[in-house]
Design a protein around this motif. Structure first.
Motif, mmCIF file in Angstrom:
data_model
loop_
_atom_site.group_PDB
_atom_site.id
_atom_site.type_symbol
_atom_site.label_atom_id
_atom_site.label_comp_id
_atom_site.label_asym_id
_atom_site.label_seq_id
_atom_site.Cartn_x
_atom_site.Cartn_y
_atom_site.Cartn_z
ATOM 1 N N CYS A 146 -26.054 9.285 28.915
ATOM 2 C CA CYS A 146 -24.895 9.717 29.704
ATOM 3 C C CYS A 146 -24.632 11.211 29.518
ATOM 4 O O CYS A 146 -24.371 11.930 30.488
ATOM 5 N N LEU A 147 -24.711 11.674 28.277
ATOM 6 C CA LEU A 147 -24.501 13.097 28.013
ATOM 7 C C LEU A 147 -25.583 13.943 28.669
ATOM 8 O O LEU A 147 -25.306 15.040 29.163
ATOM 9 N N GLU A 148 -26.808 13.451 28.691
ATOM 10 C CA GLU A 148 -27.896 14.207 29.305
ATOM 11 C C GLU A 148 -27.647 14.427 30.788
ATOM 12 O O GLU A 148 -28.020 15.464 31.341
ATOM 13 N N GLU A 149 -26.996 13.455 31.435
ATOM 14 C CA GLU A 149 -26.668 13.596 32.852
ATOM 15 C C GLU A 149 -25.468 14.504 33.076
ATOM 16 O O GLU A 149 -25.361 15.167 34.107
ATOM 17 N N ALA A 150 -24.562 14.536 32.112
ATOM 18 C CA ALA A 150 -23.288 15.226 32.315
ATOM 19 C C ALA A 150 -23.240 16.632 31.741
ATOM 20 O O ALA A 150 -22.428 17.453 32.183
ATOM 21 N N VAL A 151 -24.099 16.948 30.772
ATOM 22 C CA VAL A 151 -23.992 18.200 30.021
ATOM 23 C C VAL A 151 -25.302 18.981 30.151
ATOM 24 O O VAL A 151 -26.381 18.409 30.031
ATOM 25 N N ASP A 152 -25.176 20.277 30.393
ATOM 26 C CA ASP A 152 -26.353 21.145 30.459
ATOM 27 C C ASP A 152 -26.767 21.591 29.055
ATOM 28 O O ASP A 152 -25.962 21.602 28.125
ATOM 29 N N GLY A 153 -28.012 22.001 28.942
ATOM 30 C CA GLY A 153 -28.485 22.574 27.696
ATOM 31 C C GLY A 153 -28.919 21.529 26.685
ATOM 32 O O GLY A 153 -28.973 20.330 26.951
ATOM 33 N N LYS A 154 -29.212 22.029 25.486
ATOM 34 C CA LYS A 154 -29.700 21.156 24.418
ATOM 35 C C LYS A 154 -28.545 20.414 23.746
ATOM 36 O O LYS A 154 -27.463 20.965 23.556
#
Length: 226
Positions: A146-154
């Motif tokens: 979910c975070l990978e879809e919502a947040v940019d960067g590492k």
């Protein structure tokens, strides 16, 4: 005799209708100084921009604390309802967990780090890019995707937890106060023991205190992030 000077060409003057040349004034040097100062600032700003673009952006860290449920007791293997394999391959749920070949997908941006310790040092159990590994999973699998879809960067998921711990004793957070229930007084943060008869003085502490596991888990997170 009338004399006038061109305000833009400060080394040119008009005397009795005739143009005369004279030594340059400080005006031209002011222009040169201004241009040089502008170019200096421009070059400096460009160099700073290039330097910033060459640096990696900061990693976004999300800390997961808890007890047995956070530790991860979800079953992966098995061709029956209640396992992750059944949910993905039979029910066709969570398609983002598998790649085009049907294997468990590995994130390229979410780092999965899990540590554990309970007063006897810290051990690292996971330190790899997020993927389904082993026979059990924890909530980091769903949270990470979910975070990978919502947040940019590492991104780093940093999980510090251990099972068989009580939220009202081992993991009691700072600021928690003592409270009375029935005929017992229950420990606040850093109190020890866990409880005692409310009509008696507080007994001597034992080797553990309320919130000890919370303190250890937080200290382990700080150790990872040093």
């Amino acid at each position: 005799m009338g004399i006038s000077c061109d305000p833009l060409l400060s080394d040119t003057c008009i005397s009795d209708g005739k143009e005369e040349r004279r030594a340059p004034t400080l005006f031209i040097f002011d222009i040169i100084d201004g241009i040089w100062a502008y170019l200096t600032r421009f070059v400096a700003s460009m160099m700073q921009l290039v330097h910033q673009q060459g640096k990696d952006p900061p990693v976004k860290v999300y800390i997961l604390l808890g007890q047995s449920n956070m530790l991860g007791m979800g079953r992966v293997v098995g061709d029956k309802d209640g396992t992750l394999e059944y949910a993905v391959h039979t029910k066709h749920l969570y398609p983002y967990l598998v790649d085009d070949d049907g294997n468990w997908a590995t994130s390229q941006r979410v780092r999965n780090v899990r540590v554990m310790g309970s007063g006897d040092g810290m051990k690292v159990y996971h330190n790899e890019f997020l993927s389904v590994r082993g026979d059990t999973i924890g909530p980091e699998i769903g949270i990470g995707h979910c975070l990978e879809e919502a947040v940019d960067g590492k991104i780093m998921l940093l999980k510090s937890c251990i099972g068989n711990r009580s939220l009202g004793w081992d993991l009691l957070p700072p600021g928690s106060k003592r409270f009375e229930w029935g005929d017992k007084m229950y420990a606040g943060y850093r109190d020890s023991p866990a409880c005692w008869p409310s009509n008696e003085p507080k007994p001597d502490p034992i080797s553990w205190y309320a919130g000890k596991q919370y303190d250890d888990d937080v200290a382990n997170c700080k150790s990872v992030l040093k």
